[in-house]
Design an enzyme around this catalytic site. Sequence first.
Site, mmCIF file in Angstrom:
data_model
loop_
_atom_site.group_PDB
_atom_site.id
_atom_site.type_symbol
_atom_site.label_atom_id
_atom_site.label_comp_id
_atom_site.label_asym_id
_atom_site.label_seq_id
_atom_site.Cartn_x
_atom_site.Cartn_y
_atom_site.Cartn_z
ATOM 1 C CB CYS A 2 7.340 36.512 -24.870
ATOM 2 S SG CYS A 2 7.471 37.472 -25.729
ATOM 3 N NE ARG A 27 7.160 30.780 -22.670
ATOM 4 C CZ ARG A 27 5.939 30.829 -21.953
ATOM 5 N NH1 ARG A 27 5.580 29.936 -21.323
ATOM 6 N NH2 ARG A 27 5.242 31.075 -22.069
ATOM 7 C CD1 TRP A 79 7.019 33.600 -31.525
ATOM 8 C CD2 TRP A 79 5.359 34.465 -31.224
ATOM 9 N NE1 TRP A 79 5.880 32.968 -32.556
ATOM 10 C CE2 TRP A 79 4.800 34.210 -32.333
ATOM 11 C CE3 TRP A 79 4.278 36.037 -30.678
ATOM 12 C CZ2 TRP A 79 4.100 34.013 -32.730
ATOM 13 C CZ3 TRP A 79 3.506 35.468 -31.521
ATOM 14 C CH2 TRP A 79 2.868 34.792 -32.653
ATOM 15 C CG ASN A 104 4.684 35.957 -22.022
ATOM 16 O OD1 ASN A 104 4.509 36.747 -23.043
ATOM 17 N ND2 ASN A 104 4.411 35.363 -21.246
ATOM 18 N N GLY A 105 3.464 39.489 -23.354
ATOM 19 C CA GLY A 105 2.117 39.522 -23.116
ATOM 20 C C GLY A 105 1.779 40.949 -24.489
ATOM 21 C CD GLU A 484 -4.173 17.599 -35.841
ATOM 22 O OE1 GLU A 484 -4.484 19.254 -35.784
ATOM 23 O OE2 GLU A 484 -2.564 17.283 -35.744
ATOM 24 C CE LYS A 488 0.257 19.583 -36.065
ATOM 25 N NZ LYS A 488 -0.518 19.156 -34.352
ATOM 26 C CD GLU A 491 2.016 22.971 -35.874
ATOM 27 O OE1 GLU A 491 1.642 24.371 -35.117
ATOM 28 O OE2 GLU A 491 1.158 22.099 -35.788
ATOM 29 C CG HIS A 507 -20.666 23.044 -52.734
ATOM 30 N ND1 HIS A 507 -21.655 22.631 -53.361
ATOM 31 C CD2 HIS A 507 -20.464 21.668 -52.027
ATOM 32 C CE1 HIS A 507 -22.549 22.221 -53.198
ATOM 33 N NE2 HIS A 507 -21.879 20.966 -52.425
ATOM 34 C CE LYS A 610 3.922 22.246 -26.914
ATOM 35 N NZ LYS A 610 3.237 21.644 -28.429
HETATM 36 O O1 M6R Z 1 -1.661 24.520 -25.808
HETATM 37 P P1 M6R Z 1 -3.219 25.623 -26.349
HETATM 38 O O2 M6R Z 1 -3.923 23.612 -26.785
HETATM 39 O O3 M6R Z 1 -4.097 26.027 -26.196
HETATM 40 O O4 M6R Z 1 -2.618 25.430 -27.787
HETATM 41 C C1 M6R Z 1 -3.437 25.395 -29.393
HETATM 42 C C2 M6R Z 1 -2.943 25.798 -30.046
HETATM 43 O O5 M6R Z 1 -2.014 26.745 -30.094
HETATM 44 C C3 M6R Z 1 -1.779 24.847 -30.785
HETATM 45 O O6 M6R Z 1 -2.897 23.301 -31.003
HETATM 46 C C4 M6R Z 1 -1.582 24.984 -31.991
HETATM 47 O O7 M6R Z 1 -1.578 24.533 -33.374
HETATM 48 C C5 M6R Z 1 -0.240 23.936 -32.623
HETATM 49 N N1 M6R Z 1 0.631 24.494 -32.503
HETATM 50 C C6 M6R Z 1 -0.391 22.820 -33.304
HETATM 51 O O8 M6R Z 1 -0.093 21.777 -33.683
#
Ligand code: M6R
Length: 615
Positions: A2, A27, A79, A104-105, A484, A488, A491, A507, A610
């Site tokens: 948010c 965001r 959000w 927000n929160g 990672e 990527k 998401e 395993h 974000k």
């Molecule tokens: O702003 P931050 O690095 O603390 O964010 C952490 C995660 O929310 C962030 O890395 C998220 O996993 C990304 N969308 C990955 O691409």
Amino acid sequence: MCGVVAVIGKAEASSLVIEGLKKLEYRGYDSAGIASLDKKKLQVLKSEGKLTNLVNQFDLLISKKSYNDTEIAIGHTRWATHGNVSIENAHPLTSDNKVAVVHNGIIENYASLKKTLISEGYVFSSVTDTEVIPHLFTKYIKQGNDFLESGKLVLKVIKGAFAFIAISVDFPDQLFVSRNSSPIAIGIGDKCNFIGSDAQSIAHLTKRIIYLEDGDYALVKNETLDIFDAQSNIVDRQIIHVNSDIGLINKGGYKHFMKKEMFEQPSIIPQTIGSLFNEDQSININLDKLGFTNKSSLTICAAGTSFYAALIGKYWIEQIADIPVLVDLASEYRYRKPSVFGQTSILVISQSGESLDTLMALRYGKELGLTTTAIVNVTGSTIDREADYSLHTKAGPEIAVASTKSFTSQLIVLFLIAVSLGKKFNNIDANKVNKIKQYLNMLPLALANMLKLEDQIIALSQQIKNSKSVIFLGRGYMYPLALEAALKLKEISYIHAEGFAAGEMKHGPIALIEDGLPVIMFIISDGYEDKSISNLQEAHSRGAKVIVIGDEACLKKASFAEIKIKIPDIDDEFKSLLSPILMAIPAQLLAYHVSRERGTDIDQPRNLAKSVTVE
Ligand code: M6R
């Protein structure tokens, strides 16, 4: 996550609020809304989906003269947390057509508050936690309290992590704003004031910013700003002058922010490297401030991509400095009883500097008596301000939800922490340090060459775009990178993807292999490549579509692979040491191009934000 924006004392406040909301779009959100005061009338507009829906509605009403764009307005991008995506649950939430709130929160005790308010006759029109706030304001205003006093009473009863802004028809020249864990910036104008979830959202209106501290609340009018701390003492908070280019964010000719940010890496990585060296070429990392006057172990906490950077940092720090490193998910760390035996410091990593989980881990580390250091990209963010010591990645604003350039920049900082510690504790000699400096100088060109793999990655993307699932495998540094790469891909393309340590397949995960399942391995000649290739062979024998992205020697050994992508030739030691930074590029390109082929919303993928400011 948010976002909130408010304007007071400036004509066409609603239009300015919408401009601010546009700057918060990155965001992540699923509905949006604004509210303003027109004399004694509350005007509220909300829409589901993209901000353009709200803008179209707003423009139509303005053209029909059915909306008066006055000098006080609040706005929100939502959000969804409590309640689905709907107009009813979109903010601003109102009470009695008199009070409107953007938030927000999360209000953690909203259920009991709601029950009491319902028993007192208040009618709820949403299923959000937020709606208790406007009703509480109405209740306290009806009891004869002014706006400030009502806000104070609201703060006494609500619990949770929040930042909210309230307006009321009874106090048409006032905004009430409060902050508890979720970020809030107040912009100071000339006979006008502004509020935003971050400085960027109001940087088009003013460059003079105050960040509220935790527990702060404020009464904001055109010409005055009274800030109170959690104990209700009136306080002065420092005014910070933000960069004039902070609000100037564009795609620089690229179709997506993610693509721009990936391709910026060769030019921005030198900035982070440069900031970590002094003029005399010594490393500009203060190990005393990091908590390393003596050798001890280190905990690193982070979330998402920053967590995977932490895992790679562990491998480097243990290899280069012989210092034990514990890596924890920020969201887990604070809810268990971690042992701090033999430890003096905690390092947190966050691009945004606002991830609530990571912020809470930092605070918890402080409570445990540890020295706190942060690797952050956003200067002035909450984590940056609260850490005892900060090391900044110089990646510049990262707008796409998928972290790319901030990840590789975090890796640079972690690598140099490892080198710095290795040097201090005599685990590496001066020759090695000089060699490493040469490697860092070679890195931008190497990254630019890795980006030239794009055409081959596009061809690969077309091969896997319709897969239901993708597995990434890696050993050593390539294991966290496999995690990672999977994050990527999932998401932004919404394809189910998992990363596994190559040796772990047998395993359990190998049961997932079926005919045609893409199994992708990033691999370089690091001395363990034969082991990794054996693991790949096991997947191949069970029908997997094996894809290898690696150096020439590895590709020769993995001749059975269906698709092979050769990375450019690079010095062996350089390649082996800095492989996670180099291989991040094909991992990012792959996620990007698979998503582009599938037509998903790359910069703002569904359900994601974000800056994750809730737990
Ligand atoms: O702003 P931050 O690095 O603390 O964010 C952490 C995660 O929310 C962030 O890395 C998220 O996993 C990304 N969308 C990955 O691409």
